[in-house]
Design a protein around this motif. Structure first.
Motif, mmCIF file in Angstrom:
data_model
loop_
_atom_site.group_PDB
_atom_site.id
_atom_site.type_symbol
_atom_site.label_atom_id
_atom_site.label_comp_id
_atom_site.label_asym_id
_atom_site.label_seq_id
_atom_site.Cartn_x
_atom_site.Cartn_y
_atom_site.Cartn_z
ATOM 1 N N GLU A 226 0.846 -1.204 0.000
ATOM 2 C CA GLU A 226 0.000 0.000 0.000
ATOM 3 C C GLU A 226 0.885 1.260 0.000
ATOM 4 O O GLU A 226 0.679 2.178 -0.798
ATOM 5 C CB GLU A 226 -0.918 -0.008 1.230
ATOM 6 C CG GLU A 226 -1.902 1.147 1.265
ATOM 7 C CD GLU A 226 -2.752 1.181 2.542
ATOM 8 O OE1 GLU A 226 -3.916 1.590 2.449
ATOM 9 O OE2 GLU A 226 -2.247 0.801 3.615
ATOM 10 N N LYS A 227 1.889 1.280 0.865
ATOM 11 C CA LYS A 227 2.812 2.434 0.944
ATOM 12 C C LYS A 227 3.520 2.674 -0.380
ATOM 13 O O LYS A 227 3.664 3.812 -0.831
ATOM 14 C CB LYS A 227 3.866 2.197 2.025
ATOM 15 C CG LYS A 227 3.491 2.729 3.383
ATOM 16 C CD LYS A 227 4.677 2.607 4.358
ATOM 17 C CE LYS A 227 4.159 2.413 5.774
ATOM 18 N NZ LYS A 227 4.895 1.415 6.533
ATOM 19 N N ILE A 230 1.092 4.235 -2.841
ATOM 20 C CA ILE A 230 0.694 5.608 -2.508
ATOM 21 C C ILE A 230 1.825 6.611 -2.790
ATOM 22 O O ILE A 230 1.585 7.778 -3.044
ATOM 23 C CB ILE A 230 0.168 5.692 -1.047
ATOM 24 C CG1 ILE A 230 -1.189 4.961 -0.952
ATOM 25 C CG2 ILE A 230 -0.019 7.133 -0.579
ATOM 26 C CD1 ILE A 230 -1.736 4.807 0.447
ATOM 27 N N LYS A 231 3.059 6.120 -2.788
ATOM 28 C CA LYS A 231 4.216 6.987 -3.104
ATOM 29 C C LYS A 231 4.181 7.467 -4.562
ATOM 30 O O LYS A 231 4.813 8.447 -4.919
ATOM 31 C CB LYS A 231 5.526 6.218 -2.889
ATOM 32 C CG LYS A 231 6.040 6.278 -1.464
ATOM 33 C CD LYS A 231 7.502 5.869 -1.348
ATOM 34 C CE LYS A 231 7.795 4.479 -1.878
ATOM 35 N NZ LYS A 231 8.827 3.736 -1.142
ATOM 36 N N GLY A 236 -3.642 7.668 -4.679
ATOM 37 C CA GLY A 236 -3.938 7.933 -3.269
ATOM 38 C C GLY A 236 -4.416 6.643 -2.622
ATOM 39 O O GLY A 236 -4.417 5.588 -3.246
ATOM 40 N N PRO A 237 -4.858 6.711 -1.361
ATOM 41 C CA PRO A 237 -5.299 5.506 -0.656
ATOM 42 C C PRO A 237 -6.429 4.760 -1.376
ATOM 43 O O PRO A 237 -6.439 3.532 -1.405
ATOM 44 C CB PRO A 237 -5.776 6.044 0.698
ATOM 45 C CG PRO A 237 -5.044 7.326 0.874
ATOM 46 C CD PRO A 237 -4.853 7.902 -0.500
ATOM 47 N N ALA A 240 -4.953 2.954 -4.488
ATOM 48 C CA ALA A 240 -4.058 1.892 -4.009
ATOM 49 C C ALA A 240 -4.870 0.693 -3.530
ATOM 50 O O ALA A 240 -4.603 -0.450 -3.912
ATOM 51 C CB ALA A 240 -3.174 2.417 -2.887
ATOM 52 N N ASN A 241 -5.893 0.943 -2.714
ATOM 53 C CA ASN A 241 -6.680 -0.162 -2.169
ATOM 54 C C ASN A 241 -7.517 -0.850 -3.235
ATOM 55 O O ASN A 241 -7.731 -2.062 -3.182
ATOM 56 C CB ASN A 241 -7.550 0.310 -0.994
ATOM 57 C CG ASN A 241 -6.768 0.294 0.295
ATOM 58 O OD1 ASN A 241 -6.698 -0.713 0.985
ATOM 59 N ND2 ASN A 241 -6.119 1.403 0.612
#
Length: 303
Positions: A226-227, A230-231, A236-237, A240-241
């Motif tokens: 996830e990190k 998001i980088k 964004g979250p 990503a999810n």
């Protein structure tokens, strides 16, 4: 993976809790889909893996067997390539996942009980190709679904390949190698923002350089994957999810800010306002390790 071949047809054994009608309900929710066609419960699609391009028709017998027929002389001669196609289909319909614990949990859950019963046999339909999943996540940001589908169609038909059969074109999603060489000006005819064009090209370049790949993300735990996503500029979250859920198959993926999820909870709980993030966290506590399935079933309530 249990599969065999009869003549030139692949037959895949299906898991217990699979229902093709529940999955077709999801796959046919938007008329403007350009990556496959469904007629008389038969899915026609190009499956593209690396250099492999196969036009297949997928149908299901009694929810027990999935039958894959090759059209247009596109059946690969090598067995390992056909095995790759079977793997892709397993990924696409999440066939290796035993949903029994999910249904056990949902049966006792005030919010999931109805959707789990009504749409029993629905899988989280995947997007096995990482570039396609990321593009779809970005195209869908802050616009309605119908508009997102029309953008995807313009993008695919502008930059993808196709296989022609019976006077119709069946499309392959544009490869990241091709998009990595473009500039936002090349995408100007597609009615999306310049920012989205920049994000998509940026992702294509990351993938072309080898810095970003499905294999690398799959080796990480959920939080690290996830990190890492998001980088990336443009992710964004939520995006990503969405990708963690539909491409990388992390069951804990949970796009908690998703409008569809929020609306579904609002409807099922007869609320006259949107649930807050804290309320959603509280409601979702029993869904631990099945957040992606809970989300997918709640989305299903809306269409």
């Amino acid at each position: 993976m249990t599969w065999h071949e009869v003549n030139d047809v692949i037959v895949i054994s299906l898991p217990e809790n699979f229902d093709i009608n529940a999955n077709l309900g999801y796959l046919t929710r938007e008329k403007n889909e350009c990556m496959y066609e469904i007629e008389n419960d038969i899915i026609t699609k190009v499956i593209a893996i690396g250099e492999i391009r196969s036009l297949v028709q997928v149908s299901v017998i009694n929810n027990k067997q999935m039958v894959v027929q090759f059209l247009n002389d596109s059946r690969p001669i090598e067995r390992w390539k056909r095995e790759e196609i079977v793997k892709y289909i397993h990924e696409w319909f999440d066939l290796d996942n035993d949903l029994t614990p999910f249904y056990e949990m949902a049966k006792a859950d005030p919010l999931l009980e109805m959707p789990a019963r009504k749409f029993y046999g629905l899988r989280v339909v995947g997007i096995p190709d990482l570039f396609e999943a990321l593009c779809w996540g970005i195209l869908g940001q802050q616009i309605n679904l119908a508009f997102a589908y029309s953008l995807k169609k313009q993008f695919v038909e502008g930059f993808g390949d196709s296989i022609e059969w019976n006077g119709k074109k069946y499309w392959v999603f544009p490869p990241y190698e091709r998009i990595a060489q473009l500039t936002p000006t090349d995408l100007a005819d597609i009615k999306m923002t310049v920012k989205k064009s920049e994000y998509i090209i940026g992702i294509a370049r990351l993938m072309a350089s080898g810095a970003l790949s499905r294999e690398k993300l799959m080796k990480m735990n959920f939080k690290d994957a996830e990190k890492n996503l998001i980088k990336i500029r443009g992710i964004g979250p939520w995006t990503a999810n969405y990708v963690l859920m539909r491409c990388l198959r992390f069951q804990t993926a949970f796009p908690i800010d998703d409008v569809g999820l929020i609306n579904s909870i609002k409807i099922l709980r007869n609320m006259n306002r949107k649930p807050t993030k804290d309320e959603i966290l509280e409601i979702s506590f029993p869904w631990k390790n099945w957040e992606s399935y809970a989300t997918f079933y709640l989305w299903r309530v809306l269409y």
